[in-house]
Design an enzyme around this catalytic site. Structure first.
Site, PDB file in Angstrom:
ATOM      1  N   ASN A  28       1.016  -1.179   0.174  1.00  0.00           N
ATOM      2  CA  ASN A  28       0.026   0.058   0.024  1.00  0.00           C
ATOM      3  C   ASN A  28       0.949   1.275  -0.044  1.00  0.00           C
ATOM      4  O   ASN A  28       0.686   2.329   0.614  1.00  0.00           O
ATOM      5  CB  ASN A  28      -1.081   0.100   1.220  1.00  0.00           C
ATOM      6  N   HIS A  33       7.191   5.832   1.483  1.00  0.00           N
ATOM      7  CA  HIS A  33       7.907   4.481   0.938  1.00  0.00           C
ATOM      8  C   HIS A  33       8.786   5.032  -0.109  1.00  0.00           C
ATOM      9  O   HIS A  33       9.803   4.407  -0.139  1.00  0.00           O
ATOM     10  CB  HIS A  33       6.994   3.506   0.386  1.00  0.00           C
ATOM     11  N   ASP A 147       8.428   5.548  12.394  1.00  0.00           N
ATOM     12  CA  ASP A 147       8.137   4.639  13.125  1.00  0.00           C
ATOM     13  C   ASP A 147       9.387   4.563  13.860  1.00  0.00           C
ATOM     14  O   ASP A 147      10.408   3.754  13.891  1.00  0.00           O
ATOM     15  CB  ASP A 147       8.173   3.299  12.256  1.00  0.00           C
ATOM     16  N   GLN A 150      10.470   1.701  16.178  1.00  0.00           N
ATOM     17  CA  GLN A 150      10.730   0.506  15.465  1.00  0.00           C
ATOM     18  C   GLN A 150      12.171   0.649  14.893  1.00  0.00           C
ATOM     19  O   GLN A 150      13.158  -0.482  14.875  1.00  0.00           O
ATOM     20  CB  GLN A 150       9.648   0.315  14.338  1.00  0.00           C
ATOM     21  N   SER A 182       1.058   7.934   5.885  1.00  0.00           N
ATOM     22  CA  SER A 182       0.790   6.422   6.608  1.00  0.00           C
ATOM     23  C   SER A 182      -0.190   5.574   5.752  1.00  0.00           C
ATOM     24  O   SER A 182      -1.197   6.159   5.030  1.00  0.00           O
ATOM     25  CB  SER A 182       0.151   6.524   8.038  1.00  0.00           C
TER      26      SER A 182
END
Length: 283
Positions: A28, A33, A147, A150, A182
């Site tokens: 997605n 990204h 994140d 993470q 997101s």
């Protein structure tokens, strides 16, 4: 772009490639990204991306089944970015046997903040990331700073296991109104989407209040956190946390550390309607 689902086939294609750069995703894909793909290209060649929605990191009442899967649109975006290989394993490809060996991050980092509200989340993340790194064997791997916790946990895992990979952080990409991009933003209604930038505004207000403090101490920091939570709650949000922590280890800073100017970061997770959003801001 070559699309591969089989681990052995992936290794065959990457044999002799000792400068591969890797970006793991759950698909997605959005501009956040794609910015990581561009960053990856600056640090290695070829660029390998993966798409795998990892069941291990979803809790029993979370959105594993409804998580957006947009494979064809993702493929088109990755081809435009010049990605060399897309590794898109099925669950059977990546977990041919039940994944009974797991990577459990230390409690002081893995069970706080996101780990407190999503028990087992980071165990699932660490397990799949270690496995993906083992499959791809890249020189560098790129993870987004949105994140934040993470990223820190994965960096520490790579260090403690002496993995031959450099973990590169990618800056958070935002919409024009400040909302961090997101995959879960798509869950927001039009009304919620208009309200969503208030999360970043709350972080900026908290950061400004910290910067204006004449005397940084644990009490004043705690009051700023509580005020930020209250301001979001007043607008109809359900905040899980707004926490001001040390950048180095995400622990609360002591009075001594605060007075010594320890670098801080504000982290938040809050629900708007049914959608849970996370964000952070370094101070």
């Amino acid at each position: 772009m070559k699309i591969i689902s089989d681990i052995q086939e992936l290794r065959d294609h990457l044999r002799g490639q000792n400068r591969a750069s890797f970006v793991p995703t759950m698909g997605n894909l959005h501009e956040g990204h794609l910015s990581l793909m561009r960053l990856a290209r600056q640090h290695g060649d070829p660029v390998v991306a993966s798409i795998f929605v990892n069941r291990l990191q979803f809790g029993p009442n979370e959105d594993f089944d409804s998580y957006p899967r947009t494979m064809q649109a993702d493929i088109d975006k990755l081809e435009k970015e010049g990605v060399y290989i897309l590794f898109a394993p099925t669950e059977r490809d990546l977990y041919p046997q039940p994944q009974e060996y797991r990577v459990d991050p230390p409690q002081q980092l893995g069970d706080i903040l996101e780990g407190e509200f999503r028990p087992g989340f980071f165990k699932g993340v660490c397990t799949v990331v270690l496995k993906l790194l083992s499959c791809v064997q890249p020189k560098v791997a790129v993870f987004g700073k949105k994140d934040y916790q993470q990223l820190m946990i994965i960096r520490q895992m790579a260090k403690q296991f002496a993995l031959p990979v450099e973990i590169i952080p990618g800056e958070t990409v935002r919409a024009e109104d400040g909302l961090a991009l997101s995959s879960r933003n798509g869950y927001l209604s039009a009304e919620e989407r208009a309200e969503a930038p208030e999360l970043m505004k709350a972080l900026k207000e908290a950061r400004d209040r910290v910067l204006q403090l004449k005397d940084r101490n644990t009490q004043s920091i705690s009051e700023i956190e509580k005020a930020a939570v209250a301001s979001l709650a007043k607008r109809g949000w359900l905040p899980d946390y707004i926490a001001i922590r040390q950048q180095s280890d995400l622990a609360p800073a002591s009075n001594e550390q605060l007075q010594a100017g320890e670098p801080l970061v504000i982290l938040t997770a809050a629900k708007l309607g049914k959608t849970r959003l996370i964000d952070n801001l370094e101070i």
